[in-house]
Enzyme design. Sequence first.
Site, mmCIF file in Angstrom:
data_model
loop_
_atom_site.group_PDB
_atom_site.id
_atom_site.type_symbol
_atom_site.label_atom_id
_atom_site.label_comp_id
_atom_site.label_asym_id
_atom_site.label_seq_id
_atom_site.Cartn_x
_atom_site.Cartn_y
_atom_site.Cartn_z
ATOM 1 N N GLU A 46 76.356 -5.307 24.321
ATOM 2 C CA GLU A 46 75.542 -5.472 23.110
ATOM 3 C C GLU A 46 75.821 -4.354 22.108
ATOM 4 O O GLU A 46 75.804 -4.576 20.895
ATOM 5 C CB GLU A 46 74.039 -5.491 23.462
ATOM 6 C CG GLU A 46 73.609 -6.709 24.258
ATOM 7 C CD GLU A 46 73.770 -8.004 23.488
ATOM 8 O OE1 GLU A 46 74.925 -8.432 23.286
ATOM 9 O OE2 GLU A 46 72.768 -8.589 23.084
ATOM 10 N N THR A 51 74.524 -9.184 13.242
ATOM 11 C CA THR A 51 73.378 -8.392 13.712
ATOM 12 C C THR A 51 73.389 -7.027 13.036
ATOM 13 O O THR A 51 72.355 -6.521 12.594
ATOM 14 C CB THR A 51 73.463 -8.202 15.243
ATOM 15 O OG1 THR A 51 73.611 -9.477 15.842
ATOM 16 C CG2 THR A 51 72.229 -7.529 15.791
HETATM 17 P P1 ADP Z 1 74.780 -13.138 18.665
HETATM 18 O O1 ADP Z 1 73.397 -12.758 18.199
HETATM 19 O O2 ADP Z 1 74.965 -14.613 18.621
HETATM 20 O O3 ADP Z 1 75.145 -12.517 19.966
HETATM 21 P P2 ADP Z 1 76.127 -11.016 17.361
HETATM 22 O O4 ADP Z 1 76.471 -10.916 15.930
HETATM 23 O O5 ADP Z 1 75.131 -10.102 17.950
HETATM 24 O O6 ADP Z 1 75.769 -12.533 17.623
HETATM 25 O O7 ADP Z 1 77.441 -10.819 18.258
HETATM 26 C C1 ADP Z 1 78.603 -11.377 17.947
HETATM 27 C C2 ADP Z 1 79.624 -10.262 17.742
HETATM 28 O O8 ADP Z 1 80.166 -9.841 18.984
HETATM 29 C C3 ADP Z 1 80.795 -10.765 16.901
HETATM 30 O O9 ADP Z 1 81.190 -9.741 16.030
HETATM 31 C C4 ADP Z 1 81.884 -11.026 17.925
HETATM 32 O O10 ADP Z 1 83.169 -10.870 17.398
HETATM 33 C C5 ADP Z 1 81.585 -9.973 19.005
HETATM 34 N N1 ADP Z 1 82.046 -10.406 20.342
HETATM 35 C C6 ADP Z 1 82.932 -9.768 21.127
HETATM 36 N N2 ADP Z 1 83.102 -10.421 22.299
HETATM 37 C C7 ADP Z 1 82.311 -11.511 22.259
HETATM 38 C C8 ADP Z 1 82.048 -12.570 23.174
HETATM 39 N N3 ADP Z 1 82.649 -12.668 24.349
HETATM 40 N N4 ADP Z 1 81.147 -13.493 22.800
HETATM 41 C C9 ADP Z 1 80.530 -13.418 21.613
HETATM 42 N N5 ADP Z 1 80.734 -12.448 20.698
HETATM 43 C C10 ADP Z 1 81.609 -11.488 21.017
#
Ligand code: ADP
Length: 307
Positions: A128, A181
């Site tokens: 995260e 986020t």
């Molecule tokens: P969510 O709230 O849907 O998790 P976030 O914006 O917090 O969305 O997280 C997505 C971010 O994490 C993006 O920048 C994405 O590129 C990165 N990321 C890296 N690895 C992954 C993964 N395996 N799955 C999803 N997002 C990923």
Amino acid sequence: MDELKVFCPATIANISCGFDVLGVALDSVGDEMVVRKTKEKGIKITKLIGQELPLETNKNVAGVAAVALLDAIGYREGFEIEIYKKIKAGSGIGSSAASSTGAVWAINELLGKPFSSLDLVKFAMEGEYLASGVHHADNVAPALYGGFTLVRSYEPLDVIKINTPDKLYATVIHPQIEIKTSDSRKILKTSITLKDGIKQWGNVGGLVAGLFIEDYELIGRSLEDHIIEPIRSILIPEFNKVKSESIKAGALGGGISGSGPSIFALSKGENTANDVAEAMRNVYKNIGINFDVHVSKINPQGIKTID
Ligand code: ADP
């Protein structure tokens, strides 16, 4: 056992009054992952289907969380990971948390469960941190524990699993605009008034009590956020209309899912949750933004193995 296929649920975090502390796992939306032991030490992401995301271990949340776990056992083992993404990244329903928790949960199973769920939350929080720049646990905790979870404290980390009333359903609309986020954190104020604090912790207490005593009306009354929602909802087209139409259609209440753009509503019973889905679709169908709507029972179990 050398290989495991897992379902990694989508999650709603920041449940109204529970910013950064309350989350819930969904049942009908989630990713799938295959995790396999390898002779070579370390973590390799060998497949990523369904989304354009990095395969490099240190750029993918699954890799970062898995390495945090391996570090804790002296980096003695090796695993390869396949990720089948169904949850869109940046949707606000825990796309990153699904990957980071799926990786550490499956590896822990393949190692004979040396770690507790709380340990796994800590490893997954490293994922995260990569995704958002913050070690938040309100998506990873419900993905790992199932149902509703409360992060009572971050230092030390204290996660409490909350009862899930059986008739509770979630409806989520995901407008396909991206809100990172990290961006939606920047617009928040860093202090609150005592007056707002009092309203907020009254509602958090009410929501937790409502979930435990299965008082749906109390759950509904407590789904209020006077601090984050008024600021963040500005980033989400038609937020207020979606919320008010959902409540008109019978929802107990709702709010922003995670950091948005998804909007969630909780309802008593599947029929009401479907009516709420229809009301959400009606608000969005003419505004020229693509969207998905999900209706899901609350997932009491969290991550699970699948065939
Ligand atoms: P969510 O709230 O849907 O998790 P976030 O914006 O917090 O969305 O997280 C997505 C971010 O994490 C993006 O920048 C994405 O590129 C990165 N990321 C890296 N690895 C992954 C993964 N395996 N799955 C999803 N997002 C990923």
